[in-house]
Scaffold this motif. Structure first.
Motif, PDB file in Angstrom:
ATOM      1  N   GLY A   1       1.712   5.473 -10.427  1.00 44.63           N
ATOM      2  CA  GLY A   1       1.287   4.223 -11.033  1.00 44.63           C
ATOM      3  C   GLY A   1       1.979   3.946 -12.347  1.00 44.63           C
ATOM      4  O   GLY A   1       2.833   4.702 -12.801  1.00 44.63           O
TER       5      GLY A   1
ATOM      6  N   HIS B   1       0.024   5.429   0.606  1.00 46.99           N
ATOM      7  CA  HIS B   1      -1.091   6.313   0.945  1.00 46.99           C
ATOM      8  C   HIS B   1      -0.648   7.455   1.859  1.00 46.99           C
ATOM      9  O   HIS B   1       0.437   7.431   2.438  1.00 46.99           O
TER      10      HIS B   1
ATOM     11  N   THR C   1      -3.797   2.371  -3.158  1.00 47.54           N
ATOM     12  CA  THR C   1      -3.169   3.642  -3.505  1.00 47.54           C
ATOM     13  C   THR C   1      -4.198   4.736  -3.241  1.00 47.54           C
ATOM     14  O   THR C   1      -5.181   4.851  -3.982  1.00 47.54           O
ATOM     15  N   TYR C   2      -3.981   5.543  -2.207  1.00 49.78           N
ATOM     16  CA  TYR C   2      -5.041   6.480  -1.833  1.00 49.78           C
ATOM     17  C   TYR C   2      -4.490   7.645  -0.997  1.00 49.78           C
ATOM     18  O   TYR C   2      -3.373   7.603  -0.496  1.00 49.78           O
TER      19      TYR C   2
ATOM     20  N   LYS D   1       0.828  -1.203   0.000  1.00 49.22           N
ATOM     21  CA  LYS D   1       0.000   0.000   0.000  1.00 49.22           C
ATOM     22  C   LYS D   1       0.868   1.261   0.000  1.00 49.22           C
ATOM     23  O   LYS D   1       1.957   1.291   0.584  1.00 49.22           O
TER      24      LYS D   1
ATOM     25  N   ALA E   1      -7.666  -0.013  -5.936  1.00 49.06           N
ATOM     26  CA  ALA E   1      -8.069   1.323  -5.491  1.00 49.06           C
ATOM     27  C   ALA E   1      -7.923   1.518  -3.990  1.00 49.06           C
ATOM     28  O   ALA E   1      -7.767   2.649  -3.516  1.00 49.06           O
TER      29      ALA E   1
ATOM     30  N   VAL F   1      -7.210  10.998  -4.997  1.00 46.24           N
ATOM     31  CA  VAL F   1      -5.997  11.640  -5.495  1.00 46.24           C
ATOM     32  C   VAL F   1      -6.376  13.038  -5.961  1.00 46.24           C
ATOM     33  O   VAL F   1      -7.185  13.185  -6.879  1.00 46.24           O
TER      34      VAL F   1
ATOM     35  N   GLU G   1      -5.470   1.948 -10.697  1.00 43.35           N
ATOM     36  CA  GLU G   1      -6.560   2.292  -9.795  1.00 43.35           C
ATOM     37  C   GLU G   1      -6.034   3.027  -8.575  1.00 43.35           C
ATOM     38  O   GLU G   1      -4.993   2.674  -8.019  1.00 43.35           O
ATOM     39  N   MET G   2      -6.752   4.060  -8.142  1.00 45.96           N
ATOM     40  CA  MET G   2      -6.372   4.829  -6.967  1.00 45.96           C
ATOM     41  C   MET G   2      -7.591   5.588  -6.462  1.00 45.96           C
ATOM     42  O   MET G   2      -8.561   5.791  -7.196  1.00 45.96           O
ATOM     43  N   THR G   3      -7.549   5.993  -5.200  1.00 44.63           N
ATOM     44  CA  THR G   3      -8.679   6.650  -4.566  1.00 44.63           C
ATOM     45  C   THR G   3      -8.221   7.936  -3.888  1.00 44.63           C
ATOM     46  O   THR G   3      -7.169   7.963  -3.237  1.00 44.63           O
TER      47      THR G   3
END
Length: 346
Positions: free
Chosen positions: A285, A258, A300-301, A256, A297, A326, A322-324
């Motif tokens: 990414g 973040h 990576t946040y 992870k 998702a 950002v 995928e990411m959240t």
């Protein structure tokens, strides 16, 4: 002229600093380093205008924490430069990612100038790293750190067909670069609560990289039971010419990444004598597979980015995968193309 036996000399200074209870030592002068100097816990080593250069033909680091490779944790290490201190990779020794651990070669991380693993509490800065033979500074499972006021000058040597060398990296001649993947600062698995600020100079690859992967390097320096996340990292004021990316974030294989703040990236390649133009200014990414699988998702946040000045050839900001949550705060000042690459590589 560089004095021989620099490793032994500096190690002796450290022993005296421990024996007299000051827990400090100061290095001055020009020394050749043939083996890694080990930095103990609760110790400050000051580099006062010194120039330390790796000896030709050796395969080792310049500085490591004392417990590296032993499983022991170190605490409160300070490596502080002043008055133009320089850490110099010297003449390239031929060790690369391609022959790492093969053909009688040691693993590639022997070419880090600074390699630290399992350190809680550290400060390093106030010096220049030049001619790094791979990544200049490499950290694994390190926390509560401050890296600051560090300048890089990678090798800009190109190999010509006749065997001669020329200087100045060009985008259409990437395959001819002698020293490949010479990053500046790399934070790997388990790094957290670290401030990186005031990074300048030129790097052949990425200037600052946060890279959460599961590779041989991570297996070698794994800390049993420790969290593998890369998190709570602040990166401020990176003003570099970077042939690949000024700042690079990548996690795959279940690691992870973040809670990252990036505030201030300036692409200085226009006035750099070592290269023409980089690919990306910021890259988060990748569509290429480095680990066992791409990040999801929920891996990576919470990444916030602001104050980007770019002249990159491909994109000021590249997002892939995928990411959240950002956030890319405007404005982005870009000379050239600005592209956002989604999880399908568009």
């Amino acid at each position: 002229m560089f004095l021989k036996n620099g490793s032994e000399y500096i190690s002796g200074l450290i022993r005296r600093g421990l024996d007299d209870g000051t827990n400090t030592a100061t290095v001055r002068g020009r020394y050749e380093i043939a083996s890694a100097v080990r930095l103990p816990s609760d110790f400050t080593l000051v580099l006062d205008g010194c120039h330390l250069k790796m000896a030709s033909g050796v395969f080792d680091n310049m500085f490591v924490n004392e417990g590296l490779g032993t499983g022991r944790e170190n605490k409160n290490i300070r490596l502080l430069g002043q008055n133009g201190a320089v850490l110099d990779g010297g003449e390239y020794n031929g060790l690369s990612e391609r022959n790492s651990g093969r053909e009688g070669m040691p693993p590639i991380w022997k070419n880090n100038l600074i390699l630290c693993a399992n350190v809680k509490g550290f400060e390093m800065g106030g010096f220049s790293c030049v001619n790094q033979r791979w990544w200049a500074m490499n950290f694994l499972f390190c926390s509560r750190g401050h890296l600051h006021d560090i300048s890089f000058t990678s090798s800009d040597i190109l190999l010509e067909p006749d065997g001669s060398h020329t200087h100045g990296l060009a985008r259409d001649r990437y395959g001819d670069i002698l020293v490949k993947n010479s990053d500046g600062i790399d934070l790997r698995q388990g790094c957290r609560d670290i401030l990186i600020e005031n990074v300048t100079g030129f790097t052949e690859d990425d200037s600052v990289a946060l890279t959460g992967l599961q590779g041989q390097l991570e297996q070698e320096f794994a800390v049993p039971g420790a969290e593998t996340d890369i998190c709570r990292i602040t990166i401020k004021n990176v003003a570099t010419a970077a042939f690949c990316s000024n700042v690079r974030l990548l996690n795959q294989g279940g690691i992870k990444l973040h809670d990252i703040l990036i505030d201030g990236i300036t692409d200085t390649s226009e006035t750099c004598p070592h290269m023409d133009v980089g690919i990306h200014t910021l890259r988060i990414g990748d569509t290429h597979m480095y680990g066992s699988r791409h990040a999801t998702a929920d891996e990576t946040y919470n990444i916030r980015v602001k104050n980007i000045i770019s002249r990159a050839a491909v994109s000021a900001v590249a997002l892939a995968g995928e990411m959240t949550n950002v956030e890319i705060d405007p404005p982005i000042c870009a000379i050239g193309t600005v592209d956002f690459i989604d999880s399908r590589g568009r």
